[in-house]
Design an enzyme around this catalytic site. Structure first.
Site, PDB file in Angstrom:
ATOM      1  N   ASN A  27      26.554  15.997  -1.018  1.00 50.09           N
ATOM      2  CA  ASN A  27      26.930  17.254  -0.393  1.00 50.09           C
ATOM      3  C   ASN A  27      26.295  18.435  -1.109  1.00 50.09           C
ATOM      4  O   ASN A  27      25.567  18.271  -2.091  1.00 50.09           O
ATOM      5  CB  ASN A  27      28.458  17.392  -0.368  1.00 50.09           C
ATOM      6  CG  ASN A  27      28.963  17.848   0.989  1.00 50.09           C
ATOM      7  OD1 ASN A  27      28.719  18.974   1.390  1.00 50.09           O
ATOM      8  ND2 ASN A  27      29.663  16.967   1.708  1.00 50.09           N
ATOM      9  N   PHE A  63      36.354  23.986   4.148  1.00 48.48           N
ATOM     10  CA  PHE A  63      37.463  23.135   3.745  1.00 48.48           C
ATOM     11  C   PHE A  63      38.710  23.988   3.505  1.00 48.48           C
ATOM     12  O   PHE A  63      38.647  25.072   2.925  1.00 48.48           O
ATOM     13  CB  PHE A  63      37.129  22.384   2.453  1.00 48.48           C
ATOM     14  CG  PHE A  63      36.456  21.054   2.674  1.00 48.48           C
ATOM     15  CD1 PHE A  63      36.868  20.196   3.668  1.00 48.48           C
ATOM     16  CD2 PHE A  63      35.407  20.656   1.861  1.00 48.48           C
ATOM     17  CE1 PHE A  63      36.261  18.966   3.869  1.00 48.48           C
ATOM     18  CE2 PHE A  63      34.794  19.429   2.039  1.00 48.48           C
ATOM     19  CZ  PHE A  63      35.222  18.582   3.048  1.00 48.48           C
ATOM     20  N   PRO A  90      29.599  17.652   6.640  1.00 51.28           N
ATOM     21  CA  PRO A  90      29.594  19.097   6.364  1.00 51.28           C
ATOM     22  C   PRO A  90      30.910  19.514   5.720  1.00 51.28           C
ATOM     23  O   PRO A  90      31.986  19.072   6.135  1.00 51.28           O
ATOM     24  CB  PRO A  90      29.438  19.716   7.753  1.00 51.28           C
ATOM     25  CG  PRO A  90      28.789  18.654   8.575  1.00 51.28           C
ATOM     26  CD  PRO A  90      29.319  17.355   8.048  1.00 51.28           C
ATOM     27  N   CYS A  91      30.820  20.334   4.683  1.00 48.91           N
ATOM     28  CA  CYS A  91      32.032  20.701   3.937  1.00 48.91           C
ATOM     29  C   CYS A  91      32.405  22.168   4.097  1.00 48.91           C
ATOM     30  O   CYS A  91      33.390  22.621   3.513  1.00 48.91           O
ATOM     31  CB  CYS A  91      31.835  20.389   2.460  1.00 48.91           C
ATOM     32  SG  CYS A  91      30.601  21.444   1.681  1.00 48.91           S
ATOM     33  N   GLN A  92      31.626  22.939   4.852  1.00 51.24           N
ATOM     34  CA  GLN A  92      31.921  24.357   4.985  1.00 51.24           C
ATOM     35  C   GLN A  92      33.295  24.558   5.602  1.00 51.24           C
ATOM     36  O   GLN A  92      33.649  23.958   6.597  1.00 51.24           O
ATOM     37  CB  GLN A  92      30.871  25.054   5.863  1.00 51.24           C
ATOM     38  CG  GLN A  92      29.506  25.146   5.221  1.00 51.24           C
ATOM     39  CD  GLN A  92      28.697  23.872   5.378  1.00 51.24           C
ATOM     40  OE1 GLN A  92      29.189  22.890   5.901  1.00 51.24           O
ATOM     41  NE2 GLN A  92      27.464  23.896   4.906  1.00 51.24           N
TER      42      GLN A  92
END
Length: 378
Positions: free
Chosen positions: A119, A84, A80-82
């Site tokens: 992603n 960063f 998950p990249c939310q």
């Protein structure tokens, strides 16, 4: 036999695609119990480490896989990249960056030949592209040359216009990275303009995906049903399961109130509920009725309310959403249908998954074009 380790494995969409391209997943990791249930049912021979990735070591994964690091060809996954966070031009020590850092840590310890990193498409624009630059820098620091792009799952035979970010990392900086060419699309009219272009197969549409499924009305269906031996197109033939052909799972429809059914009936295909008269419109404006003649909209984790069946006045079943994601019909999803449970729902697992046909396209391309570049190192 090429070997993979799947991090953030979820329901197993990447593993399934790579499996069909001839790879063997030797170990998978995720923190969610229902995702593990789904994954291990559909991939019963793959060891699964049910654990927070922040507590997992490369040695633990290799021990579960009964492999050495040198045997691992590809590490796959999409943390998950939310949220960063950057400090200047570099990823900071903000806890929100932790999961990506764990992917890098494990990759650095195992050093597979190739990394497959998937992603959300929005990652390309986070903080004006600085996040993506920082991510590539982290991979380069551990010795991987990277190439990335935004791809559309529909271009690879998935009946869904799903934009996704894909990054391929290859160990060393003396090798060539390419992406697979699309196999599906809109062909231009014949003539001079099309003389030197590859002929593409037409996009797989919602109708292509749904036309032979059992008819399920409001509140009907079952977790397991028999499938009639009738296929209208090649995509439906591809959906026939290898494990339990003739069976489909998770084809249960939600029961809606009469008012909701009437609202859905007023929405034309290809439109959302913003088209409704103001007096019957609800606060939710993104309920979209699928168009039978086009690939579907992106399958979210809320597809029961975000996506309306093109003909029946109801949300999609898990199986219909799984068809749009290109899962086989006998790929069974476990878990609740509501978010009252602690663990991921069936909807979450389907919506979060990488479409197996998209994963397959990249797996096949990596096998044929990336892996051979390491032959001279043996």
């Amino acid at each position: 036999m090429l070997k993979t380790i799947d991090l953030f494995a979820g329901a197993g969409g990447i593993t399934e695609g790579f499996r069909k391209a001839g790879y063997v997943c030797v170990c998978a990791n995720d923190i969610d119990e229902e995702a593990k249930h789904t994954f291990t049912y559909n991939h019963p021979t793959v060891p699964f480490v049910l654990k927070d990735v922040r507590e997992v070591t490369a040695a633990e994964l290799l021990a579960a896989a009964n492999c050495t690091a040198a045997e691992i060809d590809v590490i796959t996954g999409g943390p998950p990249c939310q949220g960063f966070s950057l400090a200047g031009q570099r990823l900071s020590d903000d806890p929100r960056n932790t999961l990506f850092r764990e992917y890098v840590r494990i990759a650095a310890d195992i050093r597979p030949r190739v990394l497959f990193f998937e992603n959300v498409h929005g990652i390309m624009n986070m903080q004006n592209g600085r996040v993506l630059k920082a991510i590539v820098t982290e991979f380069e620091k551990i010795g991987y040359q990277c190439k990335y792009n935004l791809v559309n799952a529909a271009d690879y035979g998935v009946p869904q216009a799903r934009p996704r970010f894909v990054l391929i990392g290859i160990r060393g900086f003396d090798k060539k990275i390419t992406f697979p060419q699309p196999t599906h699309g809109k062909n231009e009219e014949s003539g001079q303009m099309n003389l030197f272009k590859r002929e593409l197969l037409p996009y797989v549409t919602v109708n292509d995906a749904f036309s032979n499924l059992p008819v399920v009305n409001q509140g009907e269906g079952a977790e397991k049903m028999k499938m009639r031996n009738h296929y209208d197109n090649d995509f439906q033939k591809k959906c026939v399961g290898e494990r339990n052909p003739g069976v489909i799972y998770n084809h249960r429809a939600t029961r809606h109130s009469k008012a909701i059914q009437e609202r859905y009936a007023m929405i034309p295909q290809g439109c959302n509920n913003s088209i409704l008269p103001p007096e019957i419109r609800t606060k939710k404006q993104n309920a979209y009725k699928l168009d039978l003649s086009l690939p579907g909209r992106t399958v979210t984790c809320n597809f029961r309310t975000d996506l309306i069946h093109p003909v029946m006045n109801r949300g999609l079943t898990v199986r219909e959403a799984a068809r749009l994601q290109s899962f086989d019909d006998d790929y069974c999803f476990f878990g609740n249908l509501t978010r009252k449970a602690k663990w991921l729902t069936q909807d979450d697992q389907v919506g979060n998954a990488v479409p197996p046909l998209l994963a397959y396209a990249f797996a096949k391309h990596i096998k044929e074009n990336m892996i051979p570049q390491f032959e001279k190192e043996k």
